[in-house]
Design a protein around this motif. Sequence first.
Motif, PDB file in Angstrom:
ATOM      1  N   UNK A   1       0.818  -1.205   0.000  1.00  0.00           N
ATOM      2  CA  UNK A   1       0.000   0.000   0.000  1.00  0.00           C
ATOM      3  C   UNK A   1       0.854   1.258   0.000  1.00  0.00           C
ATOM      4  N   UNK A   2       1.928   1.262   0.759  1.00  0.00           N
ATOM      5  CA  UNK A   2       2.789   2.443   0.827  1.00  0.00           C
ATOM      6  C   UNK A   2       3.439   2.759  -0.516  1.00  0.00           C
ATOM      7  N   UNK A   3       3.484   1.789  -1.421  1.00  0.00           N
ATOM      8  CA  UNK A   3       4.010   2.043  -2.769  1.00  0.00           C
ATOM      9  C   UNK A   3       3.116   3.009  -3.543  1.00  0.00           C
ATOM     10  N   UNK A   4       1.885   3.172  -3.086  1.00  0.00           N
ATOM     11  CA  UNK A   4       0.933   4.052  -3.764  1.00  0.00           C
ATOM     12  C   UNK A   4       1.158   5.527  -3.439  1.00  0.00           C
ATOM     13  N   UNK A   5       2.031   5.815  -2.495  1.00  0.00           N
ATOM     14  CA  UNK A   5       2.247   7.196  -2.074  1.00  0.00           C
ATOM     15  C   UNK A   5       1.306   7.545  -0.931  1.00  0.00           C
ATOM     16  N   UNK A   6       1.127   8.824  -0.701  1.00  0.00           N
ATOM     17  CA  UNK A   6       0.341   9.264   0.460  1.00  0.00           C
ATOM     18  C   UNK A   6      -1.152   9.352   0.194  1.00  0.00           C
TER      19      UNK A   6
END
Length: 136
Positions: free
Chosen positions: A108-113
């Motif tokens: 999920x953190x690969x999606x950015x903020x």
Amino acid sequence: MIAFFDASALIYLIEGKEPFAGKLRKELASFARKHPDLGTAVSRLSWLECRVGPMKGNDNTTLAIFDAFFIRPDLVWIELSRAVVELAAAIRARHGIRTPDALQAACCLQLGTDHVFLSGDSTFKRVSGLNVLVLT
């Protein structure tokens, strides 16, 4: 804005487990009103976890419903790349969460903020930077 589905959130939604399915539908509708371009994302781990129960139970109907969700052309797939696994290791070491959960958080953190992480597990709230919506 992208809604990232942990396996538990997808299972609630697809299998209609109440009260979680209703809460998830309500939250998704709210996000969609605020973010008309709301996208959806999953990891390969979610795909695996969602299929195991129906496969064990020889429930081909539910398996077909999951498969229909997973072949949506607008669905964003986050693969378990080297970068994801490295970040998951750091998350696991820093926050003490299980490996599958660390992998989900890292995906999920690969999606950015600009994301919301949908899950039935409050453990994810430990992960800094992860915008978690717990459905329980």
